[in-house]
Design a protein around this motif. Structure first.
Motif, PDB file in Angstrom:
ATOM      1  N   LEU A 227       0.833  -1.212   0.000  1.00 37.14           N
ATOM      2  CA  LEU A 227       0.000   0.000   0.000  1.00 37.14           C
ATOM      3  C   LEU A 227       0.867   1.262   0.000  1.00 37.14           C
ATOM      4  CD1 LEU A 227      -2.742  -1.273   2.447  1.00 37.14           C
ATOM      5  CD2 LEU A 227      -3.011  -0.841  -0.005  1.00 37.14           C
ATOM      6  N   TRP A 228       2.004   1.198   0.667  1.00 37.04           N
ATOM      7  CA  TRP A 228       2.946   2.319   0.641  1.00 37.04           C
ATOM      8  C   TRP A 228       3.493   2.531  -0.778  1.00 37.04           C
ATOM      9  CZ3 TRP A 228       8.478   1.916   0.122  1.00 37.04           C
ATOM     10  CH2 TRP A 228       9.154   3.120   0.324  1.00 37.04           C
ATOM     11  N   LEU A 229       3.789   1.432  -1.466  1.00 41.13           N
ATOM     12  CA  LEU A 229       4.295   1.544  -2.842  1.00 41.13           C
ATOM     13  C   LEU A 229       3.225   2.100  -3.790  1.00 41.13           C
ATOM     14  CD1 LEU A 229       6.413  -1.736  -3.130  1.00 41.13           C
ATOM     15  CD2 LEU A 229       7.276   0.629  -3.205  1.00 41.13           C
ATOM     16  N   CYS A 230       1.962   1.940  -3.407  1.00 36.42           N
ATOM     17  CA  CYS A 230       0.864   2.473  -4.229  1.00 36.42           C
ATOM     18  C   CYS A 230       0.508   3.910  -3.842  1.00 36.42           C
ATOM     19  CB  CYS A 230      -0.387   1.590  -4.093  1.00 36.42           C
ATOM     20  SG  CYS A 230      -0.192  -0.035  -4.849  1.00 36.42           S
ATOM     21  N   SER A 231       1.169   4.426  -2.823  1.00 33.49           N
ATOM     22  CA  SER A 231       0.817   5.765  -2.321  1.00 33.49           C
ATOM     23  C   SER A 231       1.822   6.815  -2.809  1.00 33.49           C
ATOM     24  CB  SER A 231       0.805   5.761  -0.783  1.00 33.49           C
ATOM     25  OG  SER A 231       2.146   5.792  -0.299  1.00 33.49           O
ATOM     26  N   ASP A 232       1.467   8.099  -2.611  1.00 37.98           N
ATOM     27  CA  ASP A 232       2.362   9.199  -3.000  1.00 37.98           C
ATOM     28  C   ASP A 232       3.588   9.267  -2.095  1.00 37.98           C
ATOM     29  OD1 ASP A 232       0.740   9.896  -5.083  1.00 37.98           O
ATOM     30  OD2 ASP A 232      -0.385  11.399  -3.943  1.00 37.98           O
ATOM     31  N   GLN A 233       3.547   8.583  -0.956  1.00 34.89           N
ATOM     32  CA  GLN A 233       4.708   8.598  -0.051  1.00 34.89           C
ATOM     33  C   GLN A 233       5.925   7.897  -0.654  1.00 34.89           C
ATOM     34  OE1 GLN A 233       3.052   6.975   3.515  1.00 34.89           O
ATOM     35  NE2 GLN A 233       2.287   8.961   4.186  1.00 34.89           N
ATOM     36  N   SER A 234       5.696   7.125  -1.695  1.00 34.80           N
ATOM     37  CA  SER A 234       6.822   6.437  -2.359  1.00 34.80           C
ATOM     38  C   SER A 234       7.008   6.996  -3.775  1.00 34.80           C
ATOM     39  CB  SER A 234       6.558   4.928  -2.413  1.00 34.80           C
ATOM     40  OG  SER A 234       5.356   4.665  -3.138  1.00 34.80           O
ATOM     41  N   SER A 235       6.769   8.316  -3.930  1.00 32.23           N
ATOM     42  CA  SER A 235       6.650   8.928  -5.263  1.00 32.23           C
ATOM     43  C   SER A 235       7.876   8.808  -6.164  1.00 32.23           C
ATOM     44  CB  SER A 235       6.265  10.409  -5.117  1.00 32.23           C
ATOM     45  OG  SER A 235       7.199  11.060  -4.277  1.00 32.23           O
ATOM     46  N   TYR A 236       9.076   8.568  -5.593  1.00 29.89           N
ATOM     47  CA  TYR A 236      10.274   8.447  -6.452  1.00 29.89           C
ATOM     48  C   TYR A 236      10.837   7.021  -6.407  1.00 29.89           C
ATOM     49  CZ  TYR A 236      14.248  10.291  -9.117  1.00 29.89           C
ATOM     50  OH  TYR A 236      15.177  10.537 -10.098  1.00 29.89           O
ATOM     51  N   ILE A 237      10.013   6.071  -5.984  1.00 27.80           N
ATOM     52  CA  ILE A 237      10.461   4.671  -5.935  1.00 27.80           C
ATOM     53  C   ILE A 237       9.873   3.944  -7.136  1.00 27.80           C
ATOM     54  CG2 ILE A 237      10.447   2.540  -4.592  1.00 27.80           C
ATOM     55  CD1 ILE A 237      10.538   4.219  -2.108  1.00 27.80           C
ATOM     56  N   HIS A 238      10.753   3.439  -7.975  1.00 28.09           N
ATOM     57  CA  HIS A 238      10.340   2.847  -9.247  1.00 28.09           C
ATOM     58  C   HIS A 238      11.385   1.803  -9.649  1.00 28.09           C
ATOM     59  CE1 HIS A 238       8.656   2.584 -13.272  1.00 28.09           C
ATOM     60  NE2 HIS A 238       9.779   2.983 -13.817  1.00 28.09           N
ATOM     61  N   GLY A 239      10.912   0.631 -10.037  1.00 27.23           N
ATOM     62  CA  GLY A 239      11.838  -0.433 -10.445  1.00 27.23           C
ATOM     63  C   GLY A 239      12.543  -1.072  -9.259  1.00 27.23           C
ATOM     64  N   ALA A 240      11.971  -0.903  -8.043  1.00 28.55           N
ATOM     65  CA  ALA A 240      12.635  -1.419  -6.835  1.00 28.55           C
ATOM     66  C   ALA A 240      12.088  -2.783  -6.432  1.00 28.55           C
ATOM     67  CB  ALA A 240      12.435  -0.435  -5.684  1.00 28.55           C
ATOM     68  N   LEU A 241      12.976  -3.573  -5.856  1.00 26.71           N
ATOM     69  CA  LEU A 241      12.607  -4.881  -5.290  1.00 26.71           C
ATOM     70  C   LEU A 241      12.711  -4.724  -3.780  1.00 26.71           C
ATOM     71  CD1 LEU A 241      14.879  -6.775  -7.757  1.00 26.71           C
ATOM     72  CD2 LEU A 241      12.452  -7.293  -7.552  1.00 26.71           C
ATOM     73  N   ILE A 242      11.575  -4.686  -3.100  1.00 31.39           N
ATOM     74  CA  ILE A 242      11.575  -4.420  -1.655  1.00 31.39           C
ATOM     75  C   ILE A 242      11.395  -5.740  -0.898  1.00 31.39           C
ATOM     76  CG2 ILE A 242      10.505  -3.107   0.223  1.00 31.39           C
ATOM     77  CD1 ILE A 242      11.310  -1.132  -1.859  1.00 31.39           C
ATOM     78  N   ASP A 243      12.420  -6.126  -0.121  1.00 28.49           N
ATOM     79  CA  ASP A 243      12.317  -7.346   0.694  1.00 28.49           C
ATOM     80  C   ASP A 243      11.498  -7.067   1.951  1.00 28.49           C
ATOM     81  OD1 ASP A 243      13.966  -8.433  -1.179  1.00 28.49           O
ATOM     82  OD2 ASP A 243      15.660  -8.784   0.160  1.00 28.49           O
ATOM     83  N   VAL A 244      10.525  -7.948   2.225  1.00 30.47           N
ATOM     84  CA  VAL A 244       9.753  -7.881   3.485  1.00 30.47           C
ATOM     85  C   VAL A 244       9.956  -9.246   4.126  1.00 30.47           C
ATOM     86  CG1 VAL A 244       7.503  -7.440   4.540  1.00 30.47           C
ATOM     87  CG2 VAL A 244       8.073  -6.348   2.367  1.00 30.47           C
ATOM     88  N   SER A 245      11.112  -9.407   4.769  1.00 29.40           N
ATOM     89  CA  SER A 245      11.563 -10.757   5.088  1.00 29.40           C
ATOM     90  C   SER A 245      12.241 -10.884   6.447  1.00 29.40           C
ATOM     91  CB  SER A 245      12.542 -11.233   3.999  1.00 29.40           C
ATOM     92  OG  SER A 245      13.655 -10.367   3.987  1.00 29.40           O
ATOM     93  N   GLY A 246      12.134  -9.852   7.283  1.00 29.86           N
ATOM     94  CA  GLY A 246      12.761  -9.917   8.604  1.00 29.86           C
ATOM     95  C   GLY A 246      14.269 -10.079   8.554  1.00 29.86           C
ATOM     96  N   GLY A 247      14.871  -9.662   7.420  1.00 33.77           N
ATOM     97  CA  GLY A 247      16.323  -9.737   7.285  1.00 33.77           C
ATOM     98  C   GLY A 247      16.820 -10.998   6.602  1.00 33.77           C
ATOM     99  N   ARG A 248      15.911 -11.889   6.232  1.00 37.55           N
ATOM    100  CA  ARG A 248      16.305 -13.159   5.602  1.00 37.55           C
ATOM    101  C   ARG A 248      16.837 -12.940   4.186  1.00 37.55           C
ATOM    102  NH1 ARG A 248      12.310 -16.917   3.379  1.00 37.55           N
ATOM    103  NH2 ARG A 248      13.294 -18.879   2.839  1.00 37.55           N
TER     104      ARG A 248
END
Ligand code: NAP
Length: 248
Positions: A227-248
């Motif tokens: 939802l953050w990636l779909c919001s204006d709060q991430s307005s300059y994030i593009h082509g990113a691979l965001i890990d949501v993995s607790g550091g794994r």
């Protein structure tokens, strides 16, 4: 209609259902796609509506091109698509490479890769400012398996998610100038029924002890990132691979 619309493939359970509920809280009209789980999908719609939100469930098998095209056409009646989450996916069995079958790979890649690419095509056709659209945000559901090789005897799954990562990076170059931001999320071990294949929550909670943060993740923790990636709060994030993995 001027309402903002989000379409989520595989929104009836697990991570997709949490994205749907969170998006409705943020004012999206949410379109929840599913294949077999009509009751579960309707349950998510009912929860959203009873909290004052708007949602509809649409059945379509996202491993089939004609069904994907129908899904997007059905979705058009609810307004212009602002956000698309390509979330539907399967593990595709657990077996050593020596027992891999063509049919197994066909089914897996049809949903995790080809279905994801075809549904993204439909989203881009609607969002692209160079094609008359208003722009939009796309999030692809990958996995940390794409870079780690995944759980033992599920390398076919890791390979399918690595294809998602490659698609993401190329797509970002293609649509960045067309008003579309596209990113991918790579969850680690998240407590959903996808893990019933290898013993369910009890088993993955034991594996969670080996994660740097010492636990598995919850579907809401992935949903918040999407939802953050779909919001204006991430307005300059593009082509990113965001890990949501607790550091794994
Ligand atoms: P899940 O609880 O098993 O839910 C899967 C969802 O996908 C369900 O809504 C299911 O709908 C839908 N689906 C499956 N095949 C479909 C098809 N052919 N067409 C349309 N919808 C289909 O899985 P999850 O754990 O939430 O996973 C969601 C995504 O995150 C997947 O892409 C998965 O690979 C990825 N992921 C999950 C984890 C994890 O640890 N959970 C980690 C990394 C990545 P029906 O019930 O109607 O079939």
């Amino acid at each position: 209609m001027s309402q903002k619309v989000m379409l989520i493939t595989g929104g009836s359970r697990g991570i997709g259902a949490e994205i749907a509920k969170g998006a409705a809280n943020q004012g999206y009209f949410v379109i929840i796609n599913y294949t077999r789980g009509a009751k579960e999908a309707q349950g998510v719609v009912d929860q959203i509506k009873s909290a004052g939100g708007q949602a509809v469930a649409i059945q379509a098998d996202c491993s089939k091109e004609d069904e994907i095209v129908r899904l997007f056409k059905d979705a058009d009646q609810y307004g212009s698509l602002e956000a698309f989450v390509a979330n539907a996916g399967i593990i595709g069995g657990q077996n050593p490479v020596t027992e891999t079958t063509f049919a197994q790979l066909r089914e897996l890649f049809d949903i995790n890769v080809i279905g994801l690419m075809i549904s993204t095509r439909e989203a881009v056709k609607r969002m692209s400012t160079t094609l008359g659209g208003k722009g939009g945000r796309i999030v692809l559901m990958s996995s940390v398996a794409a870079r780690t090789g995944g759980i033992a005897q599920e390398i076919h799954y890791a390979a399918s998610k690595a294809a998602v990562d490659g698609f993401l990076m190329g797509l970002a170059k293609e649509v960045g100038n067309a008003g579309i931001r596209v990113n991918a999320v790579r969850p680690g071990l998240i407590g959903t029924s996808i893990h019933d294949l290898h013993g369910g929550r009890e088993v993955i909670e034991k594996w969670g002890a080996g994660v740097p943060m010492g636990r598995i993740g919850e579907p809401t923790e992935v949903a918040q990132t999407v939802l953050w990636l779909c919001s204006d709060q991430s307005s300059y994030i593009h082509g990113a691979l965001i890990d949501v993995s607790g550091g794994r």
